[in-house]
Design a protein around this motif. Structure first.
Motif, mmCIF file in Angstrom:
data_model
loop_
_atom_site.group_PDB
_atom_site.id
_atom_site.type_symbol
_atom_site.label_atom_id
_atom_site.label_comp_id
_atom_site.label_asym_id
_atom_site.label_seq_id
_atom_site.Cartn_x
_atom_site.Cartn_y
_atom_site.Cartn_z
ATOM 1 N N ASP A 176 -37.265 -5.867 -13.315
ATOM 2 C CA ASP A 176 -36.358 -4.783 -13.695
ATOM 3 C C ASP A 176 -36.803 -4.145 -15.012
ATOM 4 O OD1 ASP A 176 -34.592 -4.717 -11.565
ATOM 5 O OD2 ASP A 176 -33.316 -6.296 -12.381
ATOM 6 N N GLY A 177 -37.256 -4.989 -15.943
ATOM 7 C CA GLY A 177 -37.769 -4.468 -17.210
ATOM 8 C C GLY A 177 -38.998 -3.607 -17.000
ATOM 9 N N MET A 178 -39.842 -4.005 -16.036
ATOM 10 C CA MET A 178 -41.035 -3.212 -15.737
ATOM 11 C C MET A 178 -40.638 -1.819 -15.231
ATOM 12 S SD MET A 178 -43.993 -3.876 -12.891
ATOM 13 C CE MET A 178 -44.075 -5.618 -13.273
ATOM 14 N N ALA A 179 -39.616 -1.770 -14.374
ATOM 15 C CA ALA A 179 -39.163 -0.484 -13.848
ATOM 16 C C ALA A 179 -38.695 0.428 -14.983
ATOM 17 C CB ALA A 179 -38.043 -0.708 -12.834
ATOM 18 N N LYS A 180 -38.007 -0.139 -15.963
ATOM 19 C CA LYS A 180 -37.544 0.660 -17.102
ATOM 20 C C LYS A 180 -38.715 1.202 -17.910
ATOM 21 C CE LYS A 180 -33.142 -1.820 -17.575
ATOM 22 N NZ LYS A 180 -32.318 -2.701 -18.439
ATOM 23 N N GLU A 181 -39.745 0.362 -18.130
ATOM 24 C CA GLU A 181 -40.917 0.823 -18.883
ATOM 25 C C GLU A 181 -41.672 1.900 -18.107
ATOM 26 O OE1 GLU A 181 -41.802 0.092 -21.973
ATOM 27 O OE2 GLU A 181 -39.900 -1.007 -22.090
ATOM 28 N N LEU A 182 -41.738 1.751 -16.785
ATOM 29 C CA LEU A 182 -42.393 2.773 -15.966
ATOM 30 C C LEU A 182 -41.645 4.099 -16.034
ATOM 31 C CD1 LEU A 182 -43.335 0.609 -12.867
ATOM 32 C CD2 LEU A 182 -44.944 1.830 -14.335
ATOM 33 N N HIS A 183 -40.327 4.018 -16.147
ATOM 34 C CA HIS A 183 -39.548 5.251 -16.277
ATOM 35 C C HIS A 183 -39.876 5.965 -17.596
ATOM 36 C CE1 HIS A 183 -36.304 8.119 -15.954
ATOM 37 N NE2 HIS A 183 -35.830 7.733 -17.129
ATOM 38 N N LYS A 184 -40.053 5.184 -18.660
ATOM 39 C CA LYS A 184 -40.439 5.783 -19.942
ATOM 40 C C LYS A 184 -41.791 6.484 -19.812
ATOM 41 C CE LYS A 184 -38.060 2.297 -22.787
ATOM 42 N NZ LYS A 184 -38.269 1.219 -23.789
ATOM 43 N N GLN A 185 -42.724 5.842 -19.108
ATOM 44 C CA GLN A 185 -44.041 6.448 -18.940
ATOM 45 C C GLN A 185 -43.966 7.697 -18.064
ATOM 46 O OE1 GLN A 185 -46.750 5.499 -20.612
ATOM 47 N NE2 GLN A 185 -45.385 4.042 -21.606
ATOM 48 N N GLU A 186 -43.076 7.666 -17.069
ATOM 49 C CA GLU A 186 -42.894 8.848 -16.226
ATOM 50 C C GLU A 186 -42.426 10.035 -17.063
ATOM 51 O OE1 GLU A 186 -39.737 10.689 -13.027
ATOM 52 O OE2 GLU A 186 -39.616 8.567 -13.549
ATOM 53 N N VAL A 187 -41.448 9.802 -17.930
ATOM 54 C CA VAL A 187 -40.920 10.875 -18.776
ATOM 55 C C VAL A 187 -42.010 11.415 -19.700
ATOM 56 C CG1 VAL A 187 -39.296 11.408 -20.631
ATOM 57 C CG2 VAL A 187 -38.559 10.003 -18.689
ATOM 58 N N ALA A 188 -42.787 10.507 -20.303
ATOM 59 C CA ALA A 188 -43.853 10.936 -21.221
ATOM 60 C C ALA A 188 -44.947 11.696 -20.477
ATOM 61 C CB ALA A 188 -44.436 9.715 -21.929
ATOM 62 N N TYR A 189 -45.312 11.209 -19.279
ATOM 63 C CA TYR A 189 -46.363 11.874 -18.504
ATOM 64 C C TYR A 189 -45.924 13.268 -18.067
ATOM 65 C CZ TYR A 189 -49.995 12.603 -15.010
ATOM 66 O OH TYR A 189 -51.046 13.099 -14.293
ATOM 67 N N LYS A 190 -44.659 13.359 -17.625
ATOM 68 C CA LYS A 190 -44.163 14.667 -17.180
ATOM 69 C C LYS A 190 -44.133 15.656 -18.341
ATOM 70 C CE LYS A 190 -40.355 16.768 -14.604
ATOM 71 N NZ LYS A 190 -39.065 16.518 -13.902
ATOM 72 N N ARG A 191 -43.775 15.182 -19.523
ATOM 73 C CA ARG A 191 -43.672 16.048 -20.695
ATOM 74 C C ARG A 191 -45.038 16.447 -21.246
ATOM 75 N NH1 ARG A 191 -41.401 12.536 -24.260
ATOM 76 N NH2 ARG A 191 -43.518 11.994 -24.917
ATOM 77 N N ASP A 192 -45.966 15.473 -21.353
ATOM 78 C CA ASP A 192 -47.211 15.701 -22.086
ATOM 79 C C ASP A 192 -48.405 16.057 -21.213
ATOM 80 O OD1 ASP A 192 -45.766 15.057 -24.359
ATOM 81 O OD2 ASP A 192 -46.291 12.932 -24.230
ATOM 82 N N VAL A 193 -48.362 15.707 -19.923
ATOM 83 C CA VAL A 193 -49.521 15.945 -19.054
ATOM 84 C C VAL A 193 -49.171 16.867 -17.895
ATOM 85 C CG1 VAL A 193 -51.290 14.878 -17.613
ATOM 86 C CG2 VAL A 193 -50.468 13.688 -19.661
ATOM 87 N N HIS A 194 -48.182 16.471 -17.127
ATOM 88 C CA HIS A 194 -47.835 17.229 -15.928
ATOM 89 C C HIS A 194 -47.481 18.681 -16.253
ATOM 90 C CE1 HIS A 194 -45.176 18.516 -12.569
ATOM 91 N NE2 HIS A 194 -46.006 17.802 -11.822
ATOM 92 N N SER A 195 -46.808 18.887 -17.358
ATOM 93 C CA SER A 195 -46.344 20.238 -17.703
ATOM 94 C C SER A 195 -47.475 21.173 -18.109
ATOM 95 C CB SER A 195 -45.318 20.161 -18.831
ATOM 96 O OG SER A 195 -45.917 19.620 -20.009
ATOM 97 N N THR A 196 -48.632 20.616 -18.517
ATOM 98 C CA THR A 196 -49.712 21.481 -19.007
ATOM 99 C C THR A 196 -50.265 22.382 -17.918
ATOM 100 O OG1 THR A 196 -51.380 19.783 -18.556
ATOM 101 C CG2 THR A 196 -50.374 19.788 -20.742
ATOM 102 N N ALA A 197 -50.198 21.926 -16.637
ATOM 103 C CA ALA A 197 -50.757 22.721 -15.546
ATOM 104 C C ALA A 197 -49.774 23.750 -15.008
ATOM 105 C CB ALA A 197 -51.215 21.794 -14.416
ATOM 106 N N THR A 198 -48.557 23.759 -15.515
ATOM 107 C CA THR A 198 -47.553 24.719 -15.036
ATOM 108 C C THR A 198 -47.223 25.781 -16.080
ATOM 109 O OG1 THR A 198 -45.751 23.273 -15.776
ATOM 110 C CG2 THR A 198 -46.529 22.998 -13.507
ATOM 111 N N ARG A 199 -47.891 25.711 -17.228
ATOM 112 C CA ARG A 199 -47.645 26.704 -18.268
ATOM 113 C C ARG A 199 -48.469 27.960 -18.011
ATOM 114 N NH1 ARG A 199 -48.602 22.375 -23.162
ATOM 115 N NH2 ARG A 199 -46.781 21.023 -22.710
ATOM 116 N N GLU A 200 -48.010 29.061 -18.550
ATOM 117 C CA GLU A 200 -48.719 30.325 -18.355
ATOM 118 C C GLU A 200 -50.044 30.366 -19.090
ATOM 119 O OE1 GLU A 200 -46.186 33.502 -19.436
ATOM 120 O OE2 GLU A 200 -44.758 33.194 -17.787
#
Length: 437
Positions: free
Chosen positions: A15-39
């Motif tokens: 369960d703790g691993m799932a929580k840490e993975l969620h933190k990484q998901e949020v960071a990845y979406k903010r810092d990496v995933h979003s770069t390809a959707t910007r103008e």
């Protein structure tokens, strides 16, 4: 009865691993995933990046689903095992209270010592008394045997669930053998799914397999020796790399195979002086190669066959001295070659040979000893030469201490079980005969 079930408390860590993975998901979406959707980034490269970034983001999400499902399965397993063990303890206590003896192996017999001397003298000769004792012993034995069977079935169900929860069956999500986004924590459902699949197999065979594919890809890596690690230089231009592997099992018989194909060019070098020893090797190749291998195993006996083909050019030199490997070799070749290898394995000890046919100039010689990550010791060598047409021969010997120990353990257990069965049977006969007097 003596298994430490507290290890199943690892569910909290999952369960703790799932929580840490969620933190990484949020960071990845903010810092990496979003770069390809910007103008600020548009074009084919942005589209290609966005597609890959989306796959990775989905993997973070699916990893959380899988981790939570594993946690649920572990808790379910603990609940089942604790409950069944309590039932087994309770029925044993009830049997003892009813005048029975229950051995450590679960064998039930009548406890004559709980009867007084007068009762033994007056009841033992009566045929109806002996018949009632026999029926009581059989009844308690059947009850205990059924609970032991229930424990075994529960254990198998947990095994099936833990194997199934990590299988990524979605072939359309951009990954092969990734995290399982459809994972769930219901042990019984995994068991029902496995039973349904088994009903569709009329020949008793079960199987599994996977396919991975990568490429095209280009890159280079340069890492200097540090922190006790080897230095690495690598440059590659991969056109494709496809691997398919699978196995089929029926009882003690297992058939497995792997097919691998690669096309492209690579150059690698490893060097350094570390706690693992001294290593220096360099290799370069360009062309296409393929491999097909099949293996058959029955218990502790097995055999394998392997075929390989290569067309292109390759050259390399290597030397390594360490606690897990001692090897030296060199090769240079241009043209096409094919090889066939085969061997047998008995109780973890295997021996095999290799033969190759070459069309093109080249030479090769190598010899070495190593212990791989699985703990298997391997000794082998190969030598070959070809002015225009030629070939090579080689030998390979392997010793797997784990399989050797398993084979020895199975042999010892067979002897021990036989001796234990004789001892239990003798004790039961002794109790019965003693009861007649």
């Amino acid at each position: 009865m003596t298994t430490d079930l507290s290890t199943l408390d690892a569910a909290d860590r999952w369960d703790g691993m799932a929580k840490e993975l969620h933190k990484q998901e949020v960071a990845y979406k903010r810092d990496v995933h979003s770069t390809a959707t910007r103008e600020t980034w548009q074009g084919l490269s942005a589209d290609a990046a966005a597609e890959r970034f989306h796959v990775t983001l989905k993997e973070f999400q699916k990893a959380q689903v899988e981790a939570k499902a594993v946690a649920s399965l572990l808790r379910d397993a603990r609940t089942q095992f604790v409950g069944l063990r309590k039932k087994l303890e309770s029925i044993r206590e009830d049997a003892v209270a009813a005048g029975m003896k229950v051995s450590d192996k679960g064998l039930v017999s009548h406890d004559r010592e709980k009867l007084g001397y007068g009762s033994r003298d007056s009841l033992a000769p009566a045929p109806e008394y002996l018949e009632s004792v026999r029926k009581a012993v059989n009844s308690w034995q059947q009850s205990i045997d059924q609970l032991v069977k229930d424990v075994g079935e529960a254990d198998k169900g947990v095994e099936i669930a833990l194997q199934g929860v990590v299988i990524d069956s979605d072939m359309t999500d951009g990954t092969f053998n990734g995290f399982n986004g459809n994972a769930h924590g219901d042990t019984e459902k995994y068991g029902a799914d496995a039973a349904a699949q088994a009903r569709t197999k009329t020949d008793g065979w079960t199987g599994e397999g996977k396919v991975t594919a990568t490429g095209p890809d280009v890159g280079a890596v340069a890492i200097g020796p540090k922190y006790g690690k080897e230095g690495t230089l690598k440059a590659y231009a991969d056109l494709f790399h496809v691997t398919a592997e699978g196995s089929r099992t029926n009882g003690n018989l297992t058939l497995s195979g792997i097919a691998d194909g690669y096309g492209g060019a690579r150059a690698t070098a490893n060097y350094g002086l570390t706690d693992q020893g001294v290593v220096g090797k360099a290799e370069a190749s360009a062309g296409a190669r393929g491999l097909v291998e099949g293996r058959a195993e029955y218990g502790h006996v097995g055999a394998y066959g392997r075929g390989e083909g290569f067309a292109g050019a390759e050259a390399g030199v290597a030397a390594k001295v360490g606690k897990d490997e001692v090897s030296v070799g060199g090769k240079a070749f241009a043209g096409a070659k094919g090889s066939a290898a085969g061997g047998v394995e008995v109780a973890g000890i295997g021996i095999g040979g290799t033969g190759e046919a070459w069309a093109g100039p080249g030479a090769e010689a190598k010899f070495g000893f190593e212990r791989d990550e699985d703990g298997t010791f391997k000794l082998g060598g190969k030598v070959g030469a070809s002015p225009i047409l030629g070939g090579a021969v080689g030998i390979e010997i392997a010793v797997d201490p784990g399989k050797v120990a398993d084979a020895a353990g199975d042999a010892a257990n067979a002897v021990g079980d036989a001796a234990g069965a004789v001892g239990d049977a003798a004790g039961s006969v002794k109790d019965t005969v003693t009861g007649w007097f």
